[in-house]
Write a protein that holds these residues in place. Structure first.
Motif, short mmCIF file in Angstrom:
data_model
loop_
_atom_site.label_atom_id
_atom_site.label_comp_id
_atom_site.label_asym_id
_atom_site.label_seq_id
_atom_site.Cartn_x
_atom_site.Cartn_y
_atom_site.Cartn_z
N THR A 186 0.86 -1.18 0.00
CA THR A 186 0.00 0.00 0.00
C THR A 186 0.90 1.22 0.00
OG1 THR A 186 -0.08 0.28 2.40
CG2 THR A 186 -1.63 -1.30 1.42
N SER A 187 0.30 2.39 -0.09
CA SER A 187 1.10 3.61 -0.08
C SER A 187 1.84 3.78 1.25
CB SER A 187 0.21 4.83 -0.34
OG SER A 187 -0.78 4.94 0.68
N GLN A 188 1.35 3.10 2.30
CA GLN A 188 1.97 3.22 3.61
C GLN A 188 3.05 2.17 3.88
OE1 GLN A 188 1.11 5.95 5.60
NE2 GLN A 188 0.13 6.40 3.64
N THR A 189 3.21 1.22 2.98
CA THR A 189 4.24 0.19 3.15
C THR A 189 5.61 0.84 3.17
OG1 THR A 189 2.88 -1.47 2.03
CG2 THR A 189 5.25 -1.91 2.17
N VAL A 190 6.45 0.41 4.11
CA VAL A 190 7.80 0.96 4.25
C VAL A 190 8.80 0.00 3.63
CG1 VAL A 190 9.58 1.63 5.91
CG2 VAL A 190 7.19 2.25 6.32
N LEU A 191 9.72 0.53 2.85
CA LEU A 191 10.74 -0.30 2.20
C LEU A 191 11.72 -0.84 3.24
CD1 LEU A 191 11.35 1.87 -0.96
CD2 LEU A 191 10.54 -0.49 -0.96
N GLN A 192 12.03 -2.12 3.11
CA GLN A 192 12.96 -2.78 4.02
C GLN A 192 14.20 -3.23 3.26
OE1 GLN A 192 11.07 -5.97 6.18
NE2 GLN A 192 9.30 -4.71 6.76
N GLU A 193 15.27 -3.49 4.02
CA GLU A 193 16.49 -3.98 3.41
C GLU A 193 16.24 -5.31 2.73
OE1 GLU A 193 21.19 -4.79 4.56
OE2 GLU A 193 19.75 -4.30 6.12
N GLY A 194 16.73 -5.46 1.52
CA GLY A 194 16.56 -6.69 0.77
C GLY A 194 15.34 -6.72 -0.12
N ASP A 195 14.46 -5.71 -0.02
CA ASP A 195 13.28 -5.67 -0.89
C ASP A 195 13.69 -5.51 -2.36
OD1 ASP A 195 11.56 -5.85 1.23
OD2 ASP A 195 10.89 -3.76 1.17
N LEU A 196 13.01 -6.26 -3.22
CA LEU A 196 13.17 -6.09 -4.66
C LEU A 196 11.92 -5.36 -5.15
CD1 LEU A 196 14.48 -9.65 -5.61
CD2 LEU A 196 15.81 -7.60 -5.11
N VAL A 197 12.11 -4.25 -5.83
CA VAL A 197 11.00 -3.35 -6.18
C VAL A 197 10.64 -3.50 -7.66
CG1 VAL A 197 10.19 -0.97 -6.16
CG2 VAL A 197 11.82 -1.74 -4.42
N HIS A 198 9.38 -3.82 -7.93
CA HIS A 198 8.89 -4.00 -9.29
C HIS A 198 7.91 -2.88 -9.59
CE1 HIS A 198 10.49 -8.15 -8.97
NE2 HIS A 198 10.06 -8.03 -7.72
#
Length: 222
Positions: A186-198
């Motif tokens: 969601t728009s409120q999700t926080v990016l974490q270390e190791g996330d792969l962003v599509h």
């Protein structure tokens, strides 16, 4: 770019040949000298006989000038040790390891080392982790104007919300891969270390988007 690959099995050989065809220089490490036969006579890269997590072997393979490292041998422990040496001792940013045990893969993802589970293996998945800005899109609409792609994000984005990434880069985040699993943020999700962003983006904006994602967020706000 120079790429070092540990493991000259079927996957390692295919990856080496693909990278060389794309114009990169490649060095392949394997303990078994007969394994290099898989590369074929046309392979122009380095063949280094040795243990892939030995620092002298890695230096012989050109790790100090490498931009990416792939550990694709048949052993989980060897792969992760080599990946950590490449990341921590030689500061290689684009590192990926093939892992057979999915439980171990989650642990290594938390250490910031992208993994590719064997059952989900595709050469394209590994290429996206080694060459984040150079891989083919995951999907493109028939007109070619919009595409889905995995983008390389600066560690500076960690701790920031998806909404900030979208606002500053002009993309729509389609999904994240976190600890080997796909999630719909969601728009409120926080990016974490190791996330792969599509992300979904206009094809004409690729260079601008990649630059913004690699640079990190502007100062202030989440």
């Amino acid at each position: 770019m120079h790429v070092v690959i540990m493991g000259c099995g079927r996957v390692g050989a295919a990856l080496a040949q693909t990278l060389e065809q794309q114009g990169h220089t490649v060095a392949v490490i394997d303990q078994d000298p007969t394994a290099f036969r898989r590369l074929g006579s046309g392979f122009g890269g380095r063949r280094v006989n040795g243990v892939g997590f030995d620092q002298d072997t890695l230096r012989e393979a050109g790790i100090e000038e490498a931009g990416a490292f792939a550990a694709v041998s048949s052993g989980d422990n060897s792969n992760i040790i080599a990946a950590r040496v490449a990341r921590e001792m030689f500061a290689i940013e684009n590192v990926a390891a093939r892992i057979y045990d999915p439980r171990r893969a989650e642990v290594y993802q938390r250490l910031g080392i992208p993994t590719v589970a064997t059952v989900r293996w595709t050469a394209d998945q590994m290429l996206r982790r080694l060459l984040p800005s150079g891989a083919e899109p995951l999907w493109r609409d028939p007109s070619g104007g919009v595409q889905l792609a995995e983008v390389h994000t600066s560690p500076a984005w960690i701790g920031h919300k998806i909404s900030k990434l979208q606002e500053e880069t002009g993309v729509r985040v389609a999904f994240l891969t976190r600890l080997g699993e796909a999630i719909l943020p969601t728009s409120q999700t926080v990016l974490q270390e190791g996330d792969l962003v599509h992300v979904m983006m206009h094809t004409e904006d690729i260079a601008k988007v990649e630059g913004a994602c690699a640079q990190g967020p502007e100062e202030g706000g989440q």
